[in-house]
Design a protein around this motif. Structure first.
Motif, PDB file in Angstrom:
ATOM      1  N   UNK A  40       0.745  -1.209   0.055  1.00 54.07           N
ATOM      2  CA  UNK A  40      -0.004  -0.003   0.020  1.00 54.07           C
ATOM      3  C   UNK A  40       0.748   1.321   0.137  1.00 54.07           C
ATOM      4  N   UNK A  41       2.072   1.378   0.694  1.00 52.32           N
ATOM      5  CA  UNK A  41       2.722   2.531   0.651  1.00 52.32           C
ATOM      6  C   UNK A  41       3.205   3.238  -0.676  1.00 52.32           C
ATOM      7  N   UNK A  42       3.634   2.366  -1.550  1.00 48.22           N
ATOM      8  CA  UNK A  42       3.881   3.140  -2.997  1.00 48.22           C
ATOM      9  C   UNK A  42       2.542   3.840  -3.540  1.00 48.22           C
ATOM     10  N   UNK A  43       1.356   2.926  -3.375  1.00 52.80           N
ATOM     11  CA  UNK A  43       0.277   3.526  -4.073  1.00 52.80           C
ATOM     12  C   UNK A  43      -0.076   4.858  -3.215  1.00 52.80           C
ATOM     13  N   UNK A  44      -0.004   4.871  -1.969  1.00 52.56           N
ATOM     14  CA  UNK A  44      -0.280   6.318  -1.268  1.00 52.56           C
ATOM     15  C   UNK A  44       0.595   7.144  -1.372  1.00 52.56           C
ATOM     16  N   UNK A  45       2.173   6.959  -1.677  1.00 51.87           N
ATOM     17  CA  UNK A  45       3.169   7.719  -2.099  1.00 51.87           C
ATOM     18  C   UNK A  45       2.604   8.335  -3.276  1.00 51.87           C
ATOM     19  N   UNK A  46       2.474   7.756  -4.272  1.00 50.38           N
ATOM     20  CA  UNK A  46       2.004   8.271  -5.547  1.00 50.38           C
ATOM     21  C   UNK A  46       0.867   9.177  -5.713  1.00 50.38           C
ATOM     22  N   UNK A  47      -0.336   8.769  -4.672  1.00 47.68           N
ATOM     23  CA  UNK A  47      -1.305   9.567  -4.567  1.00 47.68           C
ATOM     24  C   UNK A  47      -1.184  10.960  -3.935  1.00 47.68           C
ATOM     25  N   UNK A  48      -0.271  10.788  -3.000  1.00 51.60           N
ATOM     26  CA  UNK A  48       0.249  12.117  -2.107  1.00 51.60           C
ATOM     27  C   UNK A  48       1.096  13.070  -3.067  1.00 51.60           C
ATOM     28  N   UNK A  49       1.913  12.598  -3.785  1.00 56.46           N
ATOM     29  CA  UNK A  49       2.825  13.174  -4.554  1.00 56.46           C
ATOM     30  C   UNK A  49       2.115  13.923  -5.678  1.00 56.46           C
ATOM     31  N   UNK A  50       1.462  13.101  -6.206  1.00 59.66           N
ATOM     32  CA  UNK A  50       0.522  13.555  -7.601  1.00 59.66           C
ATOM     33  C   UNK A  50      -0.491  14.609  -7.040  1.00 59.66           C
ATOM     34  N   UNK A  51      -1.007  14.360  -5.926  1.00 57.58           N
ATOM     35  CA  UNK A  51      -2.172  15.353  -5.345  1.00 57.58           C
ATOM     36  C   UNK A  51      -1.624  16.957  -4.808  1.00 57.58           C
ATOM     37  N   UNK A  53       2.046  17.723  -4.645  1.00 55.14           N
ATOM     38  CA  UNK A  53       3.203  17.943  -5.305  1.00 55.14           C
ATOM     39  C   UNK A  53       4.487  17.501  -4.540  1.00 55.14           C
ATOM     40  N   UNK A  54       5.635  18.012  -4.725  1.00 58.21           N
ATOM     41  CA  UNK A  54       6.991  17.463  -4.048  1.00 58.21           C
ATOM     42  C   UNK A  54       6.660  17.748  -2.447  1.00 58.21           C
ATOM     43  N   UNK A  55       6.722  18.927  -2.248  1.00 61.50           N
ATOM     44  CA  UNK A  55       6.774  19.391  -0.909  1.00 61.50           C
ATOM     45  C   UNK A  55       5.601  18.794  -0.020  1.00 61.50           C
ATOM     46  N   UNK A  56       4.263  19.065  -0.446  1.00 55.27           N
ATOM     47  CA  UNK A  56       3.315  18.616   0.072  1.00 55.27           C
ATOM     48  C   UNK A  56       2.982  17.075   0.192  1.00 55.27           C
ATOM     49  N   UNK A  57       3.595  16.608  -0.858  1.00 65.80           N
ATOM     50  CA  UNK A  57       3.493  15.065  -0.705  1.00 65.80           C
ATOM     51  C   UNK A  57       4.304  14.579   0.323  1.00 65.80           C
ATOM     52  N   UNK A  58       5.381  15.109   0.583  1.00 64.64           N
ATOM     53  CA  UNK A  58       6.343  14.645   1.989  1.00 64.64           C
ATOM     54  C   UNK A  58       5.416  14.917   3.199  1.00 64.64           C
ATOM     55  N   UNK A  59       4.813  16.199   3.205  1.00 67.98           N
ATOM     56  CA  UNK A  59       4.288  16.595   4.236  1.00 67.98           C
ATOM     57  C   UNK A  59       3.090  15.520   4.685  1.00 67.98           C
ATOM     58  N   UNK A  60       2.290  15.150   3.547  1.00 69.11           N
ATOM     59  CA  UNK A  60       1.183  14.309   3.590  1.00 69.11           C
ATOM     60  C   UNK A  60       1.483  12.898   4.058  1.00 69.11           C
ATOM     61  N   UNK A  61       2.646  12.450   3.410  1.00 69.98           N
ATOM     62  CA  UNK A  61       3.368  11.157   4.067  1.00 69.98           C
ATOM     63  C   UNK A  61       3.667  10.949   5.422  1.00 69.98           C
ATOM     64  N   UNK A  62       4.259  12.149   5.782  1.00 71.07           N
ATOM     65  CA  UNK A  62       4.576  11.959   7.067  1.00 71.07           C
ATOM     66  C   UNK A  62       3.432  12.219   8.043  1.00 71.07           C
ATOM     67  N   UNK A  63       2.406  12.941   7.809  1.00 72.33           N
ATOM     68  CA  UNK A  63       1.161  13.012   8.485  1.00 72.33           C
ATOM     69  C   UNK A  63       0.458  11.493   8.403  1.00 72.33           C
ATOM     70  N   UNK A  64       0.380  11.052   7.362  1.00 70.52           N
ATOM     71  CA  UNK A  64      -0.187   9.717   7.263  1.00 70.52           C
ATOM     72  C   UNK A  64       0.746   8.735   8.122  1.00 70.52           C
TER      73      UNK A  64
END
Length: 100
Positions: A40-51, A53-64
Motif C-alpha cells: 500500500x505505501x507505494x500507492x499512497x505515496x504516488x497519490x500524495x505526490x500527484x495530489x 506536489x513534491x513538498x506537500x507530498x512529503x508532508x502528507x506522507x509523514x502525517x499519514x
C-alpha cells in the motif's frame, strides 16, 4: 529495522492460544497483514505526490505515517488489554477447576 518489527507479529501467536487446526490460516493472515504496508505505501505515496506536489507530498506522507502509528499503538493497547483479561479469566477458571 522493518524485519525486526515483523518478528513481533509472530510472537503474538503464542499469546492468542490459536488451535492447531487453524494455525496455518492464522500464519497466512498475519503474514498478509504484516506485508500489506509494502503493497500500500507505494500507492499512497504516488497519490500524495500527484495530489500535493513534491513538498506537500512529503508532508502528507509523514502525517499519514504519524496517524498510522497512533492507530497501531491504539490497536496494540487494545490487544494487550484483551489478552490480559482473557489470561485472568483462564487463571481464575483453572483455579476453580483445581479447587472445585
Amino acid at each position: 529495522m522493518v524485519y525486526i518489527i515483523r518478528g513481533l507479529y509472530w510472537s503474538l501467536l503464542g499469546d492468542c492460544n490459536i488451535k492447531e487446526e487453524v494455525l496455518g490460516l492464522s500464519i497466512g493472515f498475519i503474514s498478509f497483514l504484516g506485508y500489506l504496508p509494502d503493497i500500500l505505501i507505494p500507492v499512497v505515496n504516488i497519490y500524495f505526490f500527484n495530489t500535493y506536489g513534491d513538498h506537500g507530498g512529503y508532508n502528507a506522507y509523514f502525517i499519514f505515517c504519524a496517524l498510522a502509528s497512533v492507530a497501531a499503538i491504539m490497536i496494540t493497547v487494545i490487544f494487550k488489554l484483551n489478552v490480559k483479561k482473557r489470561n485472568k479469566r483462564m487463571i481464575g477458571t483453572a483455579e476453580f477447576n483445581i479447587t472445585g
